[in-house]
Design an enzyme around this catalytic site. Structure first.
Site, PDB file in Angstrom:
ATOM      1  N   CYS A 149     -17.504  -6.704   5.519  1.00 47.88           N
ATOM      2  CA  CYS A 149     -16.749  -6.492   6.762  1.00 47.88           C
ATOM      3  C   CYS A 149     -17.130  -7.422   7.900  1.00 47.88           C
ATOM      4  O   CYS A 149     -18.303  -7.760   8.099  1.00 47.88           O
ATOM      5  CB  CYS A 149     -16.865  -5.055   7.275  1.00 47.88           C
ATOM      6  SG  CYS A 149     -16.148  -3.856   6.154  1.00 47.88           S
ATOM      7  N   GLY A 150     -16.120  -7.806   8.647  1.00 43.51           N
ATOM      8  CA  GLY A 150     -16.360  -8.639   9.820  1.00 43.51           C
ATOM      9  C   GLY A 150     -15.753  -7.976  11.036  1.00 43.51           C
ATOM     10  O   GLY A 150     -14.673  -7.414  10.971  1.00 43.51           O
TER      11      GLY A 150
END
Lengths: 311, 281
Positions: free
Chosen positions: A2-3
Site C-alpha cells: 500500500c501507498g
C-alpha cells in the site's frame, strides 16, 4: 504493501485531482490492485455531495440482469431521498455503477445514509460539503480517467494505492474509507490491524456499521465514534495509537484539515514535505517529487507522531 | 584450512571486543598488503577521470547500467544529477569509485556496495547502504528507517537525523549519526560500532548479540539485554579520530557519551538443544 499520499494547500485552491493522480501513479508499485481518492472541492452553499455505488465491478461480469438491477436500485435511491425531504440538485452517472449527486438535505445524516444503504448492494461512499470519495480497481491514471479527476480543483486530498493483504480486491475493500456517517471525514491506511475483529465486534455491539472485512475500515469507524463523542481529531488520533494494535501509518482528512498518525514501531513509512503554502506527504519521496521536481527538504516523522494541518 | 598466522592489527589495537568466535570468524585468505582486495572482474577506474550523468529522465535500471558503463570506461569520479529520490540507485558497486549524488535518493540507495566512496548531498529514504561490505557513504541531510541494515564493513555517516531500526542486524562497520535516531536502533546487532551524536529512541540495542553503541544525547530506553558500559580511553581516542574524519562533533564532548553493549544473557551457544537434554548421560 500500500501507498499513501496526502496534499493540502493552505492558501487558495489547486488542481488537486491531477496532483493526487501524479502522486499515486508514481507509487503504483506499492499497490497495483486499486486506487482511491478523497478530494475536497470547494463547497457550495447549502449543498452536499454524495458519491455512491449501486454494484461492485465484478457484478457487472457475473450478474445476469445487472443493468436492470442497477437502474432499479438507483430509482429506489432517488425515491428514498425524496421521501426524506432531500432534493437532488444534480445527478451524474460517472460509471455504470458509480454516481455523484449534489443534494440539498439538512436532516439527520445517519438516518439518511442508513436508509439508502438499506437498499441491497447500494453503498454510500461519501457524503460531505467538500469531500468526494472515488475508489475503483486499476491504477491511478486509469481511475482518474474513468472518473474525470484531472482538473478537479480543491484545497486538499488524500489518496491510496492498494496491495490487498487482509481482504478482497474489490471496490468496497479499497481505501479511502469515509467515517460514516460524519460528513467530510476520510481515512487512508497502510499496515495491518491485529485487533480488528475484536474491536469490530465491540463496535458493532455499540451499533456501528461495517461494510467490508477490511481492517482499515476500523480506523474510520473509530474516528467517527470519537467524533460523535465530541472529541477533537488530534485527541482521537493520539488515543488511537494505544487503542489500535498492529502496524499502521494513516492519513485522515476533514473538511478543513489533514492529519497523519504513526504507530509506536514506525513500521510503515511516511515522508513529509512542509512547504510555505503546501504540505505534501506520501509513503515514498518519489510521489512528492512527481509534483515538486526541484530538491526539497523532506523528513520521516518518528514513531508515535501525530501531526495535523489546517487550510 | 584457515591460515591462522597473520597480523591482527585491528584486534591488537583493541577495536574488537567481540567474543563470538564461530567458524565464520575465521579468515580463509591471507590479508597481507600486497594481495589484492579486489573482486575478480571488477572495474579499474582512474579517479582523475570524471563524468556527469543527468538521471532526471532515466529509470533506476538505466541509471545503474550507465554508472557501470562509465566505470568500464575508466571513470573514477561520477556525479549523478537529479536522482529525484528514485529507489535502488548506485547499488552493487564492487570496486573503488568516487560517486556523488546531487540530490536525494529513495529506498535502498547504494545497497550492497564494496569499496566506493559515496557522497549524497540530499537525503535518503529507507535502508540506505544496506549490506555494505566496504567503502564510505556520507549523507548531508537526513535519512529514513533501517539505515545501514546488516552492513559488514565500511563507514556510513548521516549528518542529520535518521529513522527507526538504524543499523538493524549490523555485522561490522561503523555507522555515525549526526542527529537523533528512532526506536529499535541497533536491533539484533552482531558486530561493529554505531555512534549516535543526538538522542536515541526507545529499545536501543534490543537483543544485540555484540557490537558497541555510543550515544551522545539521551537514550529513551534500552532494549532487551542492552546494558550500559564504561567508556575507556581507547573508546574516547577512537571516537575523536573517527568523528574528526567526517567533520562531526559530539554535543557535550566525546568523554560524556554513553556506551551500550550486550549483556550476553541471551547467549545460548553452548547450551544443549531441548531434545539433547533428554539424553541420559
Amino acid at each position: 504493501m500500500c501507498g499513501l499520499a496526502g496534499i493540502i494547500h493552505r492558501v487558495g485552491i489547486a488542481d488537486i485531482g491531477s496532483e493526487m493522480t501524479s502522486m499515486l501513479q508514481s507509487m503504483k508499485h506499492r499497490g497495483p490492485d486499486s486506487s482511491g481518492f478523497a478530494v475536497y472541492g470547494v463547497p457550495r452553499d447549502g449543498e452536499l455531495v454524495m458519491r455512491f455505488k449501486v454494484a461492485e465491478q465484478e457484478d457487472l461480469a457475473t450478474g445476469f440482469d445487472i443493468q436492470r438491477q442497477m437502474r432499479e436500485r438507483r430509482a429506489e435511491v432517488d425515491a428514498r431521498i425524496e421521501s426524506l425531504g432531500g432534493k437532488i440538485v444534480e445527478a451524474e452517472q460517472v460509471t455504470e455503477y458509480a454516481l455523484r449527486y449534489r443534494l440539498e438535505y439538512d436532516g439527520d445524516l445517519r438516518g439518511f445514509a442508513d436508509y439508502l444503504e438499506d437498499i441491497e448492494d447500494v453503498e454510500v461512499l461519501s457524503i460531505g460539503e467538500g469531500l468526494e470519495l472515488i475508489k475503483d480497481l486499476g491504477d491511478a491514471n486509469r481511475v482518474a480517467d474513468r472518473y474525470g479527476l484531472k482538473g478537479f480543483n480543491g484545497t486538499h486530498a488524500i489518496g491510496h494505492t492498494r496491495m490487498a493483504t487482509e481482504s478482497d480486491v474489490d471496490i468496497r475493500s479499497a481505501h479511502p474509507y469515509w467515517a460514516y456517517p460524519f460528513r467530510d471525514i476520510s481515512v487512508v491506511h497502510n499496515g495491518q490491524l491485529t485487533n480488528y475483529w475484536k474491536s469490530r465486534r465491540e463496535m458493532e455491539h455499540r451499533g456501528h456499521r461495517f461494510m467490508t472485512n477490511c481492517d482499515s475500515e476500523l480506523i474510520a469507524v473509530y474516528l467517527a465514534e470519537r467524533q460523535a463523542a465530541g472529541q477533537g481529531l488530534d485527541v482521537a488520533m493520539r488515543a488511537s495509537i494505544d487503542d489500535l494494535d498492529g502496524v499502521f501509518t494513516y492519513i485522515v482528512a476533514t473538511a478543513n484539515s489533514l492529519g497523519m498518525d504513526k504507530d509506536l514501531m514506525a513500521a510503515k513509512p511516511m515522508v513529509l514535505y512542509e512547504g510555505d503554502d503546501v504540505i505534501a506527504l506520501a509513503s515514498e519521496e518519489v510521489a512528492i517529487r512527481s509534483i515538486f521536481p526541484a530538491e526539497i527538504d523532506t523528513v520521516d516523522p518518528y514513531e508515535g507522531e501525530v501531526r495535523v494541518w489546517h487550510t | 584450512m584457515a591460515h591462522l598466522e597473520r597480523e591482527q592489527k585491528s584486534a591488537d589495537g583493541g577495536m574488537h571486543a567481540e567474543r563470538l568466535a564461530g567458524r565464520t570468524q575465521q579468515v580463509f585468505f591471507s590479508p597481507v598488503e600486497d594481495e589484492n582486495f579486489v573482486s575478480p572482474g571488477s572495474f579499474q577506474v582512474d579517479v582523475e577521470k570524471r563524468a556527469e550523468l543527468d538521471a532526471g529522465e532515466m529509470d533506476t535500471t538505466a541509471i545503474n547500467l550507465k554508472i557501470r558503463e562509465l566505470m568500464g570506461d575508466g571513470r573514477g569520479t561520477i556525479v549523478v544529477k537529479n536522482p529525484l529520490a528514485k529507489h535502488s540507485l548506485g547499488v552493487g558497486i564492487l570496486s573503488r569509485l568516487q560517486l556523488h549524488f546531487e540530490g536525494s535518493l529513495g529506498y535502498f540507495g547504494v545497497g550492497m556496495i564494496d569499496g566506493p566512496n559515496v557522497r549524497i548531498s540530499g537525503r535518503v529514504g529507507w535502508s540506505c547502504a544496506e549490506n555494505m561490505m566496504a567503502g564510505t557513504v556520507l549523507i548531508e541531510k537526513n535519512a529514513g528507517s533501517c539505515f545501514g541494515a546488516a552492513i559488514r564493513g565500511g563507514d556510513l555517516v548521516c549528518k542529520g537525523d535518521v529513522g527507526a531500526r538504524t543499523g538493524i542486524d549490523m555485522k561490522g562497520g561503523t555507522i555515525i549519526v549526526g542527529g537523533r535516531t528512532g526506536a529499535f536502533s541497533g536491533f539484533m546487532m552482531q558486530r561493529g560500532r554505531m555512534v549516535v551524536l543526538g538522542d536515541a529512541g526507545k529499545n536501543l540495542g534490543d537483543s544485540m548479540y555484540d557490537g558497541t553503541i555510543y550515544v551522545g544525547g539521551a537514550i529513551a530506553s534500552l532494549g532487551v539485554d542492552a546494558v550500559p558500559a564504561e567508556m575507556t580511553e581507547r573508546d574516547v581516542a577512537w571516537l575523536e579520530r573517527k568523528l574528526a574524519v567526517y567533520g562531526v562533533e559530539a554535543p557535550t564532548g566525546v568523554a560524556t557519551m554513553q556506551k551500550v553493549v550486550a549483556g550476553q544473557k541471551l547467549w545460548n551457544y553452548d547450551n544443549l538443544e531441548p531434545t539433547e537434554k533428554k539424553l541420559v548421560l
